[in-house]
Design a protein around this motif. Structure first.
Motif, PDB file in Angstrom:
ATOM      1  N   VAL A 114       0.827  -1.210   0.000  1.00 55.06           N
ATOM      2  CA  VAL A 114       0.000   0.000   0.000  1.00 55.06           C
ATOM      3  C   VAL A 114       0.858   1.256   0.000  1.00 55.06           C
ATOM      4  CG1 VAL A 114      -1.829   1.249   1.216  1.00 55.06           C
ATOM      5  CG2 VAL A 114      -1.763  -1.253   1.289  1.00 55.06           C
ATOM      6  N   ALA A 115       0.460   2.232  -0.828  1.00 54.21           N
ATOM      7  CA  ALA A 115       1.086   3.550  -0.836  1.00 54.21           C
ATOM      8  C   ALA A 115       0.011   4.566  -1.192  1.00 54.21           C
ATOM      9  CB  ALA A 115       2.242   3.603  -1.822  1.00 54.21           C
ATOM     10  N   ARG A 116       0.336   5.832  -1.082  1.00 56.16           N
ATOM     11  CA  ARG A 116      -0.649   6.873  -1.423  1.00 56.16           C
ATOM     12  C   ARG A 116      -0.024   7.971  -2.264  1.00 56.16           C
ATOM     13  NH1 ARG A 116      -3.658   9.649  -3.352  1.00 56.16           N
ATOM     14  NH2 ARG A 116      -5.652  10.518  -2.597  1.00 56.16           N
ATOM     15  N   HIS A 117       1.026   8.606  -1.765  1.00 54.26           N
ATOM     16  CA  HIS A 117       1.709   9.662  -2.501  1.00 54.26           C
ATOM     17  C   HIS A 117       3.168   9.257  -2.730  1.00 54.26           C
ATOM     18  CE1 HIS A 117      -1.704  12.320  -1.997  1.00 54.26           C
ATOM     19  NE2 HIS A 117      -1.666  12.150  -0.678  1.00 54.26           N
ATOM     20  N   VAL A 118       3.776   9.788  -3.752  1.00 51.25           N
ATOM     21  CA  VAL A 118       5.184   9.583  -4.114  1.00 51.25           C
ATOM     22  C   VAL A 118       5.410   8.162  -4.631  1.00 51.25           C
ATOM     23  CG1 VAL A 118       7.607   9.752  -3.449  1.00 51.25           C
ATOM     24  CG2 VAL A 118       5.921  11.282  -2.392  1.00 51.25           C
ATOM     25  N   HIS A 119       5.314   7.155  -3.745  1.00 55.06           N
ATOM     26  CA  HIS A 119       5.517   5.777  -4.180  1.00 55.06           C
ATOM     27  C   HIS A 119       4.222   5.190  -4.718  1.00 55.06           C
ATOM     28  CE1 HIS A 119       8.741   5.958  -0.834  1.00 55.06           C
ATOM     29  NE2 HIS A 119       9.231   6.385  -1.980  1.00 55.06           N
ATOM     30  N   ALA A 120       4.351   4.063  -5.402  1.00 54.67           N
ATOM     31  CA  ALA A 120       3.178   3.402  -5.978  1.00 54.67           C
ATOM     32  C   ALA A 120       2.697   2.268  -5.097  1.00 54.67           C
ATOM     33  CB  ALA A 120       3.526   2.863  -7.372  1.00 54.67           C
ATOM     34  N   SER A 121       1.387   2.033  -5.111  1.00 52.00           N
ATOM     35  CA  SER A 121       0.853   0.790  -4.575  1.00 52.00           C
ATOM     36  C   SER A 121       1.120  -0.278  -5.632  1.00 52.00           C
ATOM     37  CB  SER A 121      -0.654   0.907  -4.335  1.00 52.00           C
ATOM     38  OG  SER A 121      -0.930   1.881  -3.369  1.00 52.00           O
ATOM     39  N   ALA A 122       1.349  -1.509  -5.182  1.00 53.91           N
ATOM     40  CA  ALA A 122       1.686  -2.559  -6.137  1.00 53.91           C
ATOM     41  C   ALA A 122       0.954  -3.850  -5.794  1.00 53.91           C
ATOM     42  CB  ALA A 122       3.196  -2.799  -6.155  1.00 53.91           C
ATOM     43  N   TYR A 123       0.421  -4.499  -6.841  1.00 52.95           N
ATOM     44  CA  TYR A 123      -0.327  -5.745  -6.697  1.00 52.95           C
ATOM     45  C   TYR A 123       0.348  -6.830  -7.523  1.00 52.95           C
ATOM     46  CZ  TYR A 123      -4.183  -9.113  -7.323  1.00 52.95           C
ATOM     47  OH  TYR A 123      -4.951 -10.252  -7.367  1.00 52.95           O
ATOM     48  N   HIS A 124       0.612  -7.976  -6.913  1.00 49.60           N
ATOM     49  CA  HIS A 124       1.153  -9.141  -7.601  1.00 49.60           C
ATOM     50  C   HIS A 124       0.231 -10.328  -7.363  1.00 49.60           C
ATOM     51  CE1 HIS A 124       5.711  -8.451  -8.509  1.00 49.60           C
ATOM     52  NE2 HIS A 124       4.956  -7.455  -8.936  1.00 49.60           N
ATOM     53  N   GLU A 125      -0.061 -11.063  -8.431  1.00 48.91           N
ATOM     54  CA  GLU A 125      -0.898 -12.265  -8.335  1.00 48.91           C
ATOM     55  C   GLU A 125      -0.137 -13.446  -8.939  1.00 48.91           C
ATOM     56  OE1 GLU A 125      -5.029 -13.804 -10.346  1.00 48.91           O
ATOM     57  OE2 GLU A 125      -4.984 -11.752  -9.562  1.00 48.91           O
ATOM     58  N   TYR A 126      -0.046 -14.524  -8.188  1.00 45.47           N
ATOM     59  CA  TYR A 126       0.723 -15.695  -8.590  1.00 45.47           C
ATOM     60  C   TYR A 126      -0.162 -16.933  -8.665  1.00 45.47           C
ATOM     61  CZ  TYR A 126       4.807 -12.907  -7.290  1.00 45.47           C
ATOM     62  OH  TYR A 126       5.765 -11.910  -7.212  1.00 45.47           O
ATOM     63  N   ILE A 127       0.187 -17.859  -9.574  1.00 44.98           N
ATOM     64  CA  ILE A 127      -0.360 -19.202  -9.485  1.00 44.98           C
ATOM     65  C   ILE A 127       0.751 -20.090  -8.940  1.00 44.98           C
ATOM     66  CG2 ILE A 127      -2.051 -18.935 -11.321  1.00 44.98           C
ATOM     67  CD1 ILE A 127      -0.137 -20.523 -13.173  1.00 44.98           C
ATOM     68  N   LYS A 128       0.340 -21.155  -8.245  1.00 43.16           N
ATOM     69  CA  LYS A 128       1.308 -22.065  -7.641  1.00 43.16           C
ATOM     70  C   LYS A 128       1.122 -23.454  -8.221  1.00 43.16           C
ATOM     71  CE  LYS A 128       3.271 -23.445  -3.184  1.00 43.16           C
ATOM     72  NZ  LYS A 128       3.162 -23.299  -1.712  1.00 43.16           N
ATOM     73  N   LEU A 129       2.185 -23.975  -8.812  1.00 43.92           N
ATOM     74  CA  LEU A 129       2.192 -25.326  -9.358  1.00 43.92           C
ATOM     75  C   LEU A 129       3.287 -26.107  -8.647  1.00 43.92           C
ATOM     76  CD1 LEU A 129       1.859 -24.469 -13.165  1.00 43.92           C
ATOM     77  CD2 LEU A 129       0.045 -25.168 -11.596  1.00 43.92           C
ATOM     78  N   GLY A 130       2.889 -27.043  -7.798  1.00 43.72           N
ATOM     79  CA  GLY A 130       3.876 -27.742  -6.985  1.00 43.72           C
ATOM     80  C   GLY A 130       4.511 -26.769  -6.025  1.00 43.72           C
ATOM     81  N   VAL A 131       5.832 -26.580  -6.125  1.00 43.03           N
ATOM     82  CA  VAL A 131       6.532 -25.634  -5.257  1.00 43.03           C
ATOM     83  C   VAL A 131       6.899 -24.351  -6.005  1.00 43.03           C
ATOM     84  CG1 VAL A 131       7.474 -27.454  -3.795  1.00 43.03           C
ATOM     85  CG2 VAL A 131       8.785 -26.687  -5.782  1.00 43.03           C
ATOM     86  N   THR A 132       6.427 -24.227  -7.235  1.00 35.05           N
ATOM     87  CA  THR A 132       6.848 -23.115  -8.094  1.00 35.05           C
ATOM     88  C   THR A 132       5.750 -22.076  -8.252  1.00 35.05           C
ATOM     89  OG1 THR A 132       8.278 -24.622  -9.321  1.00 35.05           O
ATOM     90  CG2 THR A 132       7.810 -22.509 -10.344  1.00 35.05           C
ATOM     91  N   LEU A 133       6.147 -20.805  -8.181  1.00 34.42           N
ATOM     92  CA  LEU A 133       5.221 -19.689  -8.334  1.00 34.42           C
ATOM     93  C   LEU A 133       5.472 -18.966  -9.656  1.00 34.42           C
ATOM     94  CD1 LEU A 133       5.380 -18.165  -4.734  1.00 34.42           C
ATOM     95  CD2 LEU A 133       3.541 -19.540  -5.715  1.00 34.42           C
ATOM     96  N   TYR A 134       4.380 -18.558 -10.298  1.00 36.76           N
ATOM     97  CA  TYR A 134       4.451 -17.818 -11.554  1.00 36.76           C
ATOM     98  C   TYR A 134       3.654 -16.527 -11.393  1.00 36.76           C
ATOM     99  CZ  TYR A 134       5.917 -22.324 -13.492  1.00 36.76           C
ATOM    100  OH  TYR A 134       6.572 -23.510 -13.735  1.00 36.76           O
ATOM    101  N   LEU A 135       4.292 -15.395 -11.679  1.00 37.23           N
ATOM    102  CA  LEU A 135       3.609 -14.112 -11.597  1.00 37.23           C
ATOM    103  C   LEU A 135       2.739 -13.950 -12.848  1.00 37.23           C
ATOM    104  CD1 LEU A 135       3.072 -11.343 -10.373  1.00 37.23           C
ATOM    105  CD2 LEU A 135       5.198 -10.524 -11.439  1.00 37.23           C
ATOM    106  N   VAL A 136       1.425 -14.008 -12.664  1.00 35.34           N
ATOM    107  CA  VAL A 136       0.508 -13.984 -13.810  1.00 35.34           C
ATOM    108  C   VAL A 136      -0.196 -12.641 -13.979  1.00 35.34           C
ATOM    109  CG1 VAL A 136       0.137 -16.469 -13.773  1.00 35.34           C
ATOM    110  CG2 VAL A 136      -1.360 -14.995 -12.403  1.00 35.34           C
TER     111      VAL A 136
END
Length: 200
Positions: free
Chosen positions: A21-43
């Motif tokens: 979470v951010a409001r001014h100056v810096h950005a708020s950022a959202y990451h969503e991943y799928i998990k296959l076994g032990v591996t994560l992929y940023l989708v």
């Protein structure tokens, strides 16, 4: 691309997300991943500059309420600006939202979790200049007494926007959501708070 193809081939893969979470100056950022076994992929990833808190909350609720490809768990930074929003989201989606306090040692622990994933090729990210910059900006180092330090510089990214490794922190939180505290037992040494933390 390759990650999109993997996502399309695995429509029922569990999904986990992180939100810084951010409001001014810096950005708020959202990451969503799928998990296959032990591996994560940023989708899916998004950043928001100067977005009002109510609009950010509406965005997150939309992600959590969708019927297709539901988010199993969302981790949010509850250290400061994000505290109220994280508390609200946790109440609305009980058992699915982690309120993550990123004070010094906890921040370092979760940064090390992400570093472990990346070093062991258990996390994959799309090719993007701004993302690459964000992910490589933080540094982890050891001082003379053996304690670990995490430092994130403020810098201007490829699009000329001010960043504080905002997407890195979304990645840290997304990995925390995917792994769960019960599966991560790393015990960090005492660390010094350096702002929004991360590890190279």
């Amino acid at each position: 691309d390759e990650i999109a193809a993997i996502e399309a081939a695995n429509p029922n893969a569990p999904r986990f997300a992180g939100y810084d979470v951010a409001r001014h100056v810096h950005a708020s950022a959202y990451h969503e991943y799928i998990k296959l076994g032990v591996t994560l992929y940023l989708v899916h990833r998004e950043t928001f500059h100067d977005m009002p808190f109510d609009a950010q909350e509406k965005f997150l609720k939309g992600k959590m309420r969708r019927r297709e490809k539901p988010i199993a768990r969302l981790a949010m930074d509850s250290t400061g600006l994000g505290m109220q929003m994280a508390e609200t989201m946790a109440k609305e989606f009980p058992g699915r939202v982690d309120q993550v306090n990123l004070e010094s040692h906890r921040r370092h622990e979760l940064c090390m979790l992400l570093k472990d994933h990346v070093d062991n090729r258990r996390s994959y990210f799309p090719a993007d200049d701004n993302l690459r910059e964000d992910m490589s900006a933080p540094t982890l180092y050891t001082v003379t007494n053996g304690a670990m330090r995490v430092h994130v510089p403020q810098f201007e990214n490829a699009d000329g926007e001010v960043s504080h490794a905002d997407e890195f922190m979304a990645a840290v939180l997304g990995h925390s959501a995917a792994e769960g505290e019960q599966t991560w037992t790393f015990t960090p040494e005492a660390v010094e708070d350096q702002g929004a933390g991360s590890a190279e």
